[in-house]
Structures are given as structure tokens and as C-alpha cells.
Design an enzyme around this catalytic site. Structure first.
Site, PDB file in Angstrom:
ATOM      1  N   ASN A   1       1.177   1.598  -4.884  1.00  0.00           N
ATOM      2  CA  ASN A   1       0.668   1.552  -3.512  1.00  0.00           C
ATOM      3  C   ASN A   1      -0.750   1.001  -3.448  1.00  0.00           C
ATOM      4  OD1 ASN A   1       3.034   2.584  -2.489  1.00  0.00           O
ATOM      5  ND2 ASN A   1       2.300   4.683  -2.361  1.00  0.00           N
TER       6      ASN A   1
ATOM      7  N   HIS B   1      -4.810   9.663   1.403  1.00  0.00           N
ATOM      8  CA  HIS B   1      -3.712   8.694   1.407  1.00  0.00           C
ATOM      9  C   HIS B   1      -2.406   9.460   1.246  1.00  0.00           C
ATOM     10  CE1 HIS B   1      -0.813   5.915  -0.373  1.00  0.00           C
ATOM     11  NE2 HIS B   1      -1.484   4.932   0.244  1.00  0.00           N
ATOM     12  N   GLY B   2      -2.367  10.373   0.282  1.00  0.00           N
ATOM     13  CA  GLY B   2      -1.240  11.271   0.101  1.00  0.00           C
ATOM     14  C   GLY B   2      -0.182  10.819  -0.889  1.00  0.00           C
ATOM     15  N   ASP B   3      -0.183   9.545  -1.247  1.00  0.00           N
ATOM     16  CA  ASP B   3       0.812   9.020  -2.193  1.00  0.00           C
ATOM     17  C   ASP B   3       0.171   7.886  -2.991  1.00  0.00           C
ATOM     18  OD1 ASP B   3       3.242   8.702  -3.497  1.00  0.00           O
ATOM     19  OD2 ASP B   3       4.185   7.588  -1.870  1.00  0.00           O
ATOM     20  N   LEU B   4      -0.995   8.182  -3.538  1.00  0.00           N
ATOM     21  CA  LEU B   4      -1.797   7.153  -4.191  1.00  0.00           C
ATOM     22  C   LEU B   4      -1.386   6.991  -5.647  1.00  0.00           C
ATOM     23  CD1 LEU B   4      -4.089   5.214  -3.552  1.00  0.00           C
ATOM     24  CD2 LEU B   4      -5.692   6.966  -4.288  1.00  0.00           C
TER      25      LEU B   4
END
Length: 180
Positions: free
Chosen positions: A86, A79-82
Site C-alpha cells: 500500500n 492509515h490502518g493497513d500500512l
């Protein structure tokens, strides 16, 4: 990497592909250059940049020595920005959104855990599927530093102090590894 560059928040995030069948070495290079290196370039903080360039980046591979052979890193879709902001639900089902997606080491997903609010039940379930690697706690400040630097680039303020602390912690861990 990923098929396209994207953003993490409003920050540009470069996603060049590494060579096919990439593993631990390529991950270290990717994260060094296209995650921390990129964020440091944007931040323009001379202390953090010097610490990274002189004391951490040249020895970064030492943090990944436990991930060779059968434990070689196999890229996961991240996901990269969990974080908790979010995560939600849609029609009563869990949902995640606002990704900064790329392929990388699964541990990098937890760089935002400092503000995610994942409780013990979450971690117990996750670790029942993906056990914690021996070197995870040594690498955690690396993944935290990426997000602290990004927050500094987005919002300024005290995030640079947290990034410095993470980088100083990494330097200490690397110093200890070299002595052992």
C-alpha cells in the site's frame, strides 16, 4: 473511531466514536471490542476466542499501564493497513493508498510491519520523531494479532496459527505483569 465504518481489505471494520477527549482507557476498550473482538467473531476460532475472552481481554489494560498521565494516548489518524503493498509513488513523490483509516493509538499502525519491509533507516527516522514507548514490545503482539486475524478472515490458512501465537504471547506477557 471514525466518521464512517469502512473495510480493511474486504473485511468490514466498525469505527464507532469513543467519547470526546478519549485516552488510554477508551483506546483499550475500542481495540478490545471493535478490532480484536470483531475479528475473532468473524474468525469463529474457539481456541482464540476462549484465550481472548478468558485470559487476555479482562487484563488487557495491564499492557497500557505505562501510558497514563503525561503519556496518555492521544488519538492519531491512522492509515490502518500500512504495508509495502500500500506504498508507492505518484509523480516521483511518496504515496500511500488503500487505507482502513481510523483514529487510534499510533502504535497500532505497525501491526502490519511483519510484511511491510520497513528497513532500519525507516525505523531510525520514525523513532527520531516518535520515540518507542517502554511497553511497545509488550503491545506489539496485540497489534500483530489484529492483522493476522484479518488475514485469516480474508485468506484462511496458516494465519490462524500466527494469530494464536500472538495471543499466546500476550497471555504470557500479561501473566508476567501480574506476577511483578
Amino acid at each position: 473511531g471514525f466518521a464512517v465504518d469502512n473495510t480493511i481489505g474486504a473485511t468490514p471494520q466498525p469505527n464507532p466514536w469513543t467519547k470526546p477527549n478519549s485516552g488510554t482507557q477508551e483506546w483499550v476498550e475500542f481495540f478490545r471490542d471493535h478490532r480484536i473482538g470483531h475479528q475473532l467473531d468473524l474468525a469463529g476460532d474457539p481456541y482464540c476466542s476462549k484465550l481472548w475472552d478468558k485470559d487476555i481481554a479482562p487484563r488487557l489494560h495491564l499492557l497500557f499501564e505505562d501510558l497514563k498521565g503525561e503519556k496518555e494516548i492521544k488519538p492519531s489518524l491512522l492509515h490502518g493497513d500500512l504495508w509495502s503493498g500500500n506504498i508507492g509513488s505518484a509523480d516521483g513523490k511518496p504515496s500511500i493508498y488503500d487505507p482502513a483509516v481510523y483514529w487510534g493509538h499510533h502504535e497500532a499502525e505497525w501491526g502490519m510491519a511483519w510484511c511491510a519491509g520497513f528497513g532500519p533507516q525507516f525505523w531510525e527516522g520514525y523513532r527520531s520523531l516518535i520515540p518507542q514507548d517502554a511497553g511497545f514490545l509488550d503491545r506489539k503482539p496485540l497489534y500483530d494479532a489484529y492483522h493476522q486475524l484479518n488475514h485469516y478472515n480474508l485468506f484462511g490458512g496458516g494465519y490462524i496459527g500466527s494469530a494464536r501465537s500472538d495471543l499466546e504471547n500476550l497471555k504470557k506477557k500479561l501473566n508476567a505483569k501480574e506476577k511483578s
